[in-house]
Design a protein around this motif. Structure first.
Motif, PDB file in Angstrom:
ATOM      1  N   VAL A 103       0.993  -1.147  -0.074  1.00 38.87           N
ATOM      2  CA  VAL A 103      -0.016  -0.138  -0.020  1.00 38.87           C
ATOM      3  C   VAL A 103       1.038   1.083  -0.020  1.00 38.87           C
ATOM      4  O   VAL A 103       1.879   1.206   0.686  1.00 38.87           O
ATOM      5  CB  VAL A 103      -0.794  -0.048   1.220  1.00 38.87           C
ATOM      6  N   TYR A 135      -4.060  10.293  -2.962  1.00 45.14           N
ATOM      7  CA  TYR A 135      -4.554   9.100  -3.152  1.00 45.14           C
ATOM      8  C   TYR A 135      -3.996   8.119  -2.489  1.00 45.14           C
ATOM      9  O   TYR A 135      -2.788   8.014  -2.396  1.00 45.14           O
ATOM     10  CB  TYR A 135      -4.714   8.655  -4.737  1.00 45.14           C
ATOM     11  N   VAL A 136      -4.797   6.881  -2.099  1.00 43.98           N
ATOM     12  CA  VAL A 136      -4.191   5.620  -1.749  1.00 43.98           C
ATOM     13  C   VAL A 136      -4.020   4.736  -2.976  1.00 43.98           C
ATOM     14  O   VAL A 136      -4.996   4.766  -3.624  1.00 43.98           O
ATOM     15  CB  VAL A 136      -5.269   4.851  -0.504  1.00 43.98           C
ATOM     16  N   ARG A 137      -2.731   4.168  -3.041  1.00 41.94           N
ATOM     17  CA  ARG A 137      -2.632   3.365  -4.176  1.00 41.94           C
ATOM     18  C   ARG A 137      -2.052   2.086  -3.599  1.00 41.94           C
ATOM     19  O   ARG A 137      -1.551   1.917  -2.693  1.00 41.94           O
ATOM     20  CB  ARG A 137      -1.515   4.210  -5.187  1.00 41.94           C
ATOM     21  N   ILE A 190      -6.435  -4.192  -3.867  1.00 45.62           N
ATOM     22  CA  ILE A 190      -7.012  -3.628  -2.653  1.00 45.62           C
ATOM     23  C   ILE A 190      -8.650  -3.736  -3.138  1.00 45.62           C
ATOM     24  O   ILE A 190      -9.098  -3.452  -4.127  1.00 45.62           O
ATOM     25  CB  ILE A 190      -6.767  -2.283  -2.474  1.00 45.62           C
ATOM     26  N   ILE A 197     -11.032   0.234   1.403  1.00 43.78           N
ATOM     27  CA  ILE A 197     -10.128   1.144   2.248  1.00 43.78           C
ATOM     28  C   ILE A 197     -11.066   1.868   3.167  1.00 43.78           C
ATOM     29  O   ILE A 197     -12.139   2.138   2.948  1.00 43.78           O
ATOM     30  CB  ILE A 197      -9.219   2.277   1.452  1.00 43.78           C
ATOM     31  N   ILE A 208     -11.509   3.717  -2.828  1.00 44.23           N
ATOM     32  CA  ILE A 208      -9.946   4.170  -3.395  1.00 44.23           C
ATOM     33  C   ILE A 208     -10.022   4.981  -4.549  1.00 44.23           C
ATOM     34  O   ILE A 208      -8.900   5.398  -4.774  1.00 44.23           O
ATOM     35  CB  ILE A 208      -9.453   2.606  -3.804  1.00 44.23           C
ATOM     36  N   ASN A 209     -10.852   5.273  -5.396  1.00 44.92           N
ATOM     37  CA  ASN A 209     -11.065   6.173  -6.385  1.00 44.92           C
ATOM     38  C   ASN A 209     -11.167   7.533  -6.109  1.00 44.92           C
ATOM     39  O   ASN A 209     -10.945   8.537  -7.027  1.00 44.92           O
ATOM     40  CB  ASN A 209     -11.887   5.595  -7.492  1.00 44.92           C
ATOM     41  N   VAL A 228      -6.755  -1.153   5.287  1.00 43.98           N
ATOM     42  CA  VAL A 228      -6.920  -1.675   3.827  1.00 43.98           C
ATOM     43  C   VAL A 228      -7.234  -3.172   3.811  1.00 43.98           C
ATOM     44  O   VAL A 228      -6.620  -3.788   4.707  1.00 43.98           O
ATOM     45  CB  VAL A 228      -5.717  -1.459   2.966  1.00 43.98           C
TER      46      VAL A 228
END
Length: 89
Positions: free
Chosen positions: A2, A20-22, A26, A29, A47-48, A71
């Motif tokens: 993550v 952003y979380v990438r 996944i 989140i 997540i988007n 996550v």
């Protein structure tokens, strides 16, 4: 794995404007971001969607914000992270 950057600059220049979380594989989140007083300023379960440095429509001042991130991966494994993010204008 993550990835969540430890700094971003929502100044409209097209680079690092949204946090952003990438990661890979996944499923879900839960991201919470808090100001220096512990007040929740952003919460996200998609997540988007990312954080644009605003709270209630107003851009926040530069500073350091705490975060908590949970996550869940496609295989059911879960990862919890916490730390700080610098918002820089």
């Amino acid at each position: 794995e993550v990835f969540l950057p430890n700094a971003f600059s929502p100044n409209g220049d097209g680079f690092n404007d949204i946090l952003y979380v990438r990661g890979l594989l996944i499923s879900t989140i839960e991201l919470k971001i808090f100001d220096r007083f512990g007040k929740l300023v952003f919460e996200n379960n998609n997540i988007n969607n990312g954080w644009d440095g605003k709270h209630r429509g107003k851009i926040l001042s530069s500073g350091v914000f705490a975060y908590e991130l949970t996550v869940v991966f496609a295989d059911g494994n879960e990862k919890y992270m916490k730390g700080t993010i610098s918002l820089v204008h």
